[in-house]
Enzyme design. Structure first.
Site, mmCIF file in Angstrom:
data_model
loop_
_atom_site.group_PDB
_atom_site.id
_atom_site.type_symbol
_atom_site.label_atom_id
_atom_site.label_comp_id
_atom_site.label_asym_id
_atom_site.label_seq_id
_atom_site.Cartn_x
_atom_site.Cartn_y
_atom_site.Cartn_z
ATOM 1 N N GLY A 66 -32.333 65.943 15.258
ATOM 2 C CA GLY A 66 -31.394 65.593 14.183
ATOM 3 C C GLY A 66 -31.260 64.077 14.077
ATOM 4 O O GLY A 66 -31.321 63.504 12.976
ATOM 5 N N HIS A 67 -31.077 63.416 15.218
ATOM 6 C CA HIS A 67 -30.988 61.951 15.208
ATOM 7 C C HIS A 67 -32.314 61.345 14.727
ATOM 8 O O HIS A 67 -32.321 60.408 13.925
ATOM 9 C CB HIS A 67 -30.711 61.414 16.614
ATOM 10 C CG HIS A 67 -29.436 61.878 17.234
ATOM 11 N ND1 HIS A 67 -29.404 62.801 18.251
ATOM 12 C CD2 HIS A 67 -28.141 61.551 16.983
ATOM 13 C CE1 HIS A 67 -28.141 63.002 18.616
ATOM 14 N NE2 HIS A 67 -27.354 62.263 17.861
ATOM 15 N N LYS B 29 -24.416 67.464 9.183
ATOM 16 C CA LYS B 29 -23.888 68.414 10.164
ATOM 17 C C LYS B 29 -22.420 68.123 10.462
ATOM 18 O O LYS B 29 -21.630 69.031 10.685
ATOM 19 C CB LYS B 29 -24.711 68.310 11.441
ATOM 20 C CG LYS B 29 -23.992 68.959 12.553
ATOM 21 C CD LYS B 29 -24.836 69.436 13.627
ATOM 22 C CE LYS B 29 -23.947 69.966 14.690
ATOM 23 N NZ LYS B 29 -23.187 68.901 15.359
ATOM 24 N N GLY C 105 -25.512 62.306 9.440
ATOM 25 C CA GLY C 105 -25.949 63.690 9.289
ATOM 26 C C GLY C 105 -24.872 64.542 8.628
ATOM 27 O O GLY C 105 -23.688 64.425 8.941
ATOM 28 N N SER D 52 -27.715 69.823 18.243
ATOM 29 C CA SER D 52 -26.532 69.075 18.689
ATOM 30 C C SER D 52 -26.775 68.653 20.126
ATOM 31 O O SER D 52 -27.386 69.399 20.902
ATOM 32 C CB SER D 52 -25.296 69.987 18.624
ATOM 33 O OG SER D 52 -24.254 69.442 19.388
ATOM 34 N N SER D 53 -26.274 67.480 20.490
ATOM 35 C CA SER D 53 -26.403 67.040 21.891
ATOM 36 C C SER D 53 -25.718 68.037 22.815
ATOM 37 O O SER D 53 -26.130 68.229 23.956
ATOM 38 C CB SER D 53 -25.778 65.649 22.064
ATOM 39 O OG SER D 53 -26.346 64.756 21.152
ATOM 40 N N ARG D 54 -24.674 68.697 22.300
ATOM 41 C CA ARG D 54 -23.931 69.647 23.138
ATOM 42 C C ARG D 54 -24.716 70.938 23.395
ATOM 43 O O ARG D 54 -24.367 71.690 24.296
ATOM 44 C CB ARG D 54 -22.589 69.994 22.487
ATOM 45 C CG ARG D 54 -21.607 68.850 22.513
ATOM 46 C CD ARG D 54 -20.244 69.315 22.038
ATOM 47 N NE ARG D 54 -19.224 68.310 22.266
ATOM 48 C CZ ARG D 54 -18.933 67.326 21.427
ATOM 49 N NH1 ARG D 54 -19.579 67.223 20.290
ATOM 50 N NH2 ARG D 54 -17.985 66.443 21.722
ATOM 51 N N ALA E 286 -28.106 60.907 23.761
ATOM 52 C CA ALA E 286 -28.618 62.264 24.036
ATOM 53 C C ALA E 286 -29.353 62.742 22.788
ATOM 54 O O ALA E 286 -29.052 63.798 22.220
ATOM 55 C CB ALA E 286 -27.497 63.213 24.447
ATOM 56 N N GLN F 241 -12.807 59.061 20.389
ATOM 57 C CA GLN F 241 -12.912 60.247 19.539
ATOM 58 C C GLN F 241 -12.944 61.543 20.323
ATOM 59 O O GLN F 241 -13.148 62.608 19.747
ATOM 60 C CB GLN F 241 -14.119 60.139 18.606
ATOM 61 C CG GLN F 241 -15.468 60.251 19.278
ATOM 62 C CD GLN F 241 -16.592 59.931 18.308
ATOM 63 O OE1 GLN F 241 -16.736 58.786 17.873
ATOM 64 N NE2 GLN F 241 -17.372 60.929 17.933
HETATM 65 P P1 AMP Z 1 -23.755 62.005 17.348
HETATM 66 O O1 AMP Z 1 -24.714 61.363 18.294
HETATM 67 O O2 AMP Z 1 -23.515 63.449 17.618
HETATM 68 O O3 AMP Z 1 -22.511 61.200 17.107
HETATM 69 O O4 AMP Z 1 -24.521 62.016 15.946
HETATM 70 C C1 AMP Z 1 -25.039 60.826 15.396
HETATM 71 C C2 AMP Z 1 -25.479 61.113 13.999
HETATM 72 O O5 AMP Z 1 -26.484 62.130 14.007
HETATM 73 C C3 AMP Z 1 -24.334 61.628 13.117
HETATM 74 O O6 AMP Z 1 -24.443 61.063 11.817
HETATM 75 C C4 AMP Z 1 -24.597 63.100 13.095
HETATM 76 O O7 AMP Z 1 -24.081 63.756 11.950
HETATM 77 C C5 AMP Z 1 -26.112 63.146 13.098
HETATM 78 N N1 AMP Z 1 -26.588 64.448 13.538
HETATM 79 C C6 AMP Z 1 -26.190 65.142 14.639
HETATM 80 N N2 AMP Z 1 -26.789 66.354 14.676
HETATM 81 C C7 AMP Z 1 -27.576 66.432 13.566
HETATM 82 C C8 AMP Z 1 -28.432 67.425 13.017
HETATM 83 N N3 AMP Z 1 -28.612 68.589 13.620
HETATM 84 N N4 AMP Z 1 -29.065 67.146 11.861
HETATM 85 C C9 AMP Z 1 -28.899 65.970 11.227
HETATM 86 N N5 AMP Z 1 -28.093 64.981 11.696
HETATM 87 C C10 AMP Z 1 -27.440 65.210 12.839
#
Ligand code: AMP
Length: 287
Positions: free
Chosen positions: A36-37, A153, A151, A188-190, A32, A61
């Site tokens: 950020g990703h 975040k 990230g 955020s994906s959420r 998603a 998790q």
């Molecule tokens: P996730 O898919 O939510 O597990 O996130 C995958 C990676 O993307 C993790 O290292 C997160 O910290 C990073 N990430 C998620 N949201 C952001 C954001 N807004 N800015 C920078 N990195 C992000």
């Protein structure tokens, strides 16, 4: 871009690239994908010969089955995004393929919790960080020697993965800044699950962090006093606050440290319209 839906085949790919002399950059995600990703992949591409990415919504998790079920998924779109930002390989897997020795989910080995697992997320989401640790150990084992991009975040997660990387020995962690939308909301994906009024409410998170930063800039160094300010700001907004905390990023503690601090990070978590959001900010570093 290669798509490899099998961790063992992905490990072979990484091994082969390193044999040919390639330095690998690695971006783990749950899909998603958003800006950020993208920022992590865009940072990795020029810093490495090859960049690979994983997409795996890790059931270990999620402390809440409904959250796991509602987690957004769109593999076709994600692959398209990754190809456009210059990713060379994407891999996925299943719990069974990441833990081939486990006969059932109940047999997945328990991790020995690392110190970063104390407090905040560990209290709000019991088992979450252990689930992150279990999968990240396997993901690092799959990719092998690399630079891995995370990230800021998910700040507590960055502390955890640094400890996992130190134990592994061959992984360098690169922590990248939080990407925000124009309103200041951390991507955020959420966020996809927020309606427009929830999105407005969610802005109180970054506003509370900015209030903490102003207080720090004005000279406050007592973490407890800054926590009170953030909690007041968030409670006034009516959102369901989980924590509003200040920690010394270099000396992580489960509980609020005694002040005064030389260096501080403010961290918040709240539920808004049934969606759990987190955010954080280094105090005194904004211009
Ligand atoms: P996730 O898919 O939510 O597990 O996130 C995958 C990676 O993307 C993790 O290292 C997160 O910290 C990073 N990430 C998620 N949201 C952001 C954001 N807004 N800015 C920078 N990195 C992000």
């Amino acid at each position: 871009m290669d798509f490899i839906p099998d961790p063992q085949a992905a490990a072979d790919w990484c091994h082969e690239q390193r044999r040919k002399g390639g330095q690998i950059g690695y971006v783990p995600t749950m899909g998603a994908l958003h800006a950020g990703h993208d920022s992590l992949v865009k940072r990795s591409v020029p810093e490495n010969d090859l960049t690979c990415c994983s997409i795996f919504v890790n059931p270990l998790q999620f402390d809440n089955p409904a959250d796991l079920e509602k987690y957004p998924r769109d593999l076709t779109r994600d692959l398209d995004v990754l190809e456009h930002v210059g990713c060379d390989m994407v891999f996925t897997g299943t719990l069974a393929s990441f833990f081939p020795e486990a006969e059932s989910l109940d047999d997945i080995p328990q991790v020995d919790p690392l110190p970063a697992i104390a407090g905040l997320e560990a209290v709000s989401r019991p088992g979450h960080l252990e689930g992150v640790q279990a999968i990240v150990e396997r993901l690092f084992h799959t990719v092998g020697k690399c630079r891995a991009y995370f990230g800021e975040k998910d700040f507590q997660q960055t502390l955890l993965v640094k400890q996992i990387a130190a134990a592994h020995g061959d992984i360098t962690i690169v922590v990248c800044p939080t990407v925000r939308d124009a309103s200041g909301l951390a991507m955020s994906s959420r966020n996809q699950r927020l309606d427009s009024s929830a999105r407005q409410l969610a802005l109180h998170l970054v506003q509370a962090l900015r209030a903490a930063d102003r207080q720090w800039q004005a000279g406050e160094r007592n973490p407890a006093a800054i926590e009170v300010t953030m909690a007041r700001e968030l409670r006034r907004s009516g959102i369901q606050l989980e924590y509003a905390a200040v920690r010394d990023p270099d000396h992580w503690t489960a509980d609020t440290p005694r002040g005064p601090l030389q260096k501080a990070r403010a961290l918040v978590a709240a539920r808004i319209g049934g969606v759990r959001l987190i955010d954080n900010m280094a105090l005194g570093e904004s211009s």
